[in-house]
Scaffold this active site. Structure first.
Site, PDB file in Angstrom:
ATOM      1  N   GLU A 134      90.439  53.304 -41.331  1.00 19.01           N
ATOM      2  CA  GLU A 134      91.365  53.860 -42.343  1.00 19.01           C
ATOM      3  C   GLU A 134      92.687  54.385 -41.785  1.00 19.01           C
ATOM      4  OE1 GLU A 134      88.920  56.780 -44.355  1.00 19.01           O
ATOM      5  OE2 GLU A 134      87.616  55.254 -45.228  1.00 19.01           O
ATOM      6  N   GLU A 241      80.808  48.437 -46.173  1.00 20.15           N
ATOM      7  CA  GLU A 241      80.332  49.656 -46.860  1.00 20.15           C
ATOM      8  C   GLU A 241      80.195  49.377 -48.359  1.00 20.15           C
ATOM      9  OE1 GLU A 241      82.649  53.155 -45.906  1.00 20.15           O
ATOM     10  OE2 GLU A 241      83.018  52.501 -43.853  1.00 20.15           O
TER      11      GLU A 241
HETATM   12  C1  HAH Z   1      84.299  55.751 -46.236  1.00 18.97           C
HETATM   13  N1  HAH Z   1      85.559  56.222 -46.673  1.00 18.97           N
HETATM   14  C2  HAH Z   1      84.068  56.047 -44.751  1.00 18.97           C
HETATM   15  O1  HAH Z   1      84.461  54.948 -43.968  1.00 18.97           O
HETATM   16  C3  HAH Z   1      82.610  56.356 -44.435  1.00 18.97           C
HETATM   17  O2  HAH Z   1      82.507  56.719 -43.083  1.00 18.97           O
HETATM   18  C4  HAH Z   1      82.065  57.444 -45.313  1.00 18.97           C
HETATM   19  O3  HAH Z   1      80.702  57.699 -45.010  1.00 18.97           O
HETATM   20  C5  HAH Z   1      82.240  57.071 -46.729  1.00 18.97           C
HETATM   21  C6  HAH Z   1      83.259  56.285 -47.103  1.00 18.97           C
HETATM   22  C7  HAH Z   1      85.945  55.831 -48.002  1.00 18.97           C
HETATM   23  C8  HAH Z   1      86.965  56.646 -48.698  1.00 18.97           C
HETATM   24  C9  HAH Z   1      87.500  57.801 -48.189  1.00 18.97           C
HETATM   25  O4  HAH Z   1      87.138  58.259 -46.993  1.00 18.97           O
HETATM   26  C10 HAH Z   1      88.484  58.523 -48.897  1.00 18.97           C
HETATM   27  C11 HAH Z   1      88.881  58.101 -50.116  1.00 18.97           C
HETATM   28  C12 HAH Z   1      88.320  56.958 -50.631  1.00 18.97           C
HETATM   29  C13 HAH Z   1      87.378  56.261 -49.929  1.00 18.97           C
END
Ligand code: HAH
Length: 329
Positions: A134, A241
């Site tokens: 990200e 994911e």
């Molecule tokens: C993901 N982010 C992460 O990669 C993962 O490590 C975590 O467990 C869950 C989701 C998705 C995300 C975010 O961090 C912020 C806003 C929207 C989506």
């Protein structure tokens, strides 16, 4: 658990491994479901920076190791998640003892120690790492997300992480991972980032499309266009994911049960999505759900705390849902 139904991973054996996120609890509470349907695992939180490296000279691997052992014992592949991310990273990483911001040299050294220790520990077990998670900004205001990594290291923090990971395990497949990766604006930025890395021969082997979808967006057409565009870089793709929320992101209602329309739309989405993925089996080398069943999805607390969502293929009792039937038929 219903033991007569078809195994997911066996159904897709000719295409790609089918994985799920687990934690140190679900490897016990969801053991039967995991062993039957999945042949790849990712630690949902247990390998993140803040979990394994809570203080400069202390590493904690008990939970991560239990997941790695479970995968080994059950013949499952193991993905690593994640080495450099703005989330779930301890504050000490960016600070000197007196609380001031560390220099680029100090932060690079800390990143190197971290990557050598974590990647080194699972060298023979983890075949693929989400090296950077990200790093691209969603909005058009910036190219990169504004984080302490970017602020202190500068724009080459991404290539540094990939180079260090490659040095720590030359055999591992190294991925850039992000969400909203199928929406045109962010898609084009991710494409540009990875093209640039490839052109300069930085060791990067794939893009992870997180796949936190909902039953309304993105469209199948947007997903297809994103896959085509990324695939043109000559790299591998994984869905890392996957879950399909029954709520639009802005919808903060809490329903007691999903409506029939939600269940149908979700099954329809999953069915068509997996048809598409099968067509792209040459570039897609992994599909991972973000949790085994609806009782343990992170979406029960995000973006609305303590609200039940129903984004996966198995329900709260670990029974197959309509969406499951649609993708095994
Ligand atoms: C993901 N982010 C992460 O990669 C993962 O490590 C975590 O467990 C869950 C989701 C998705 C995300 C975010 O961090 C912020 C806003 C929207 C989506």
């Amino acid at each position: 658990m219903n033991t007569n139904i078809k195994s997911l991973w066996q159904t897709y054996e000719a295409y790609f491994p089918i994985g799920t996120a687990v934690n140190a609890t679900t490897i016990h509470t969801h053991k039967d479901l995991l062993v039957k349907h999945f042949n790849s695992l990712t630690a949902e939180n247990e390998m993140k920076f803040g979990e394994v490296h809570p203080a400069e000279n202390s590493y904690y691997f008990e939970k991560a190791d239990s997941i790695a052992e479970f995968a080994l014992k059950n013949n499952m592949k193991l993905r690593g998640h994640t080495l450099l991310w703005h989330g779930q990273t301890s504050d000490w990483v960016f600070k000197n003892g007196n609380g001031t911001k560390v220099s680029r040299e100090v932060l690079l050294k800390r990143l190197e120690d971290h990557i050598n220790t974590v990647v080194g520990r699972y060298k023979d077990r983890i075949y693929c790492w989400d090296v950077v998670n990200e790093a691209i900004e969603d909005k058009s205001s910036h190219f990169f997300r504004q984080t302490e990594w970017l602020d202190i290291l500068g724009e080459d923090f991404i290539e540094k992480a990939f180079q260090l990971a490659h040095k720590a395990d030359p055999k591992a497949m190294l991925f850039y991972n992000d969400y909203n990766a199928c929406y045109p604006e962010k898609r084009d930025k991710i494409y540009q980032l990875v093209r640039n890395l490839k052109e300069r021969e930085i060791p990067i082997h794939g893009i992870g499309l997180q796949g936190h979808f909902n039953i309304y967006t993105p469209t199948l057409e947007e997903i297809k266009q994103a896959i085509d565009k990324y695939a043109s870089l000559g790299i591998k793709l994984q869905i890392t994911e996957l879950d399909v929320s029954v709520y639009e992101f802005e919808d903060h209602r809490s329903l007691k049960m999903p409506t029939h329309e939600m269940i149908d739309k979700q099954a329809d989405f999953y069915g068509k999505f997996f048809e598409l993925l099968k067509e792209y089996k040459e570039v897609i080398n992994g599909v991972t759900f973000w949790g085994p069943s609806d009782d343990v999805t992170w979406l029960n607390d995000f973006p609305v705390y303590n609200r039940q969502n129903w984004p996966l293929l198995f329900d709260n009792q670990h029974q197959p849902k309509e969406a499951y039937w649609r993708i095994v038929q």
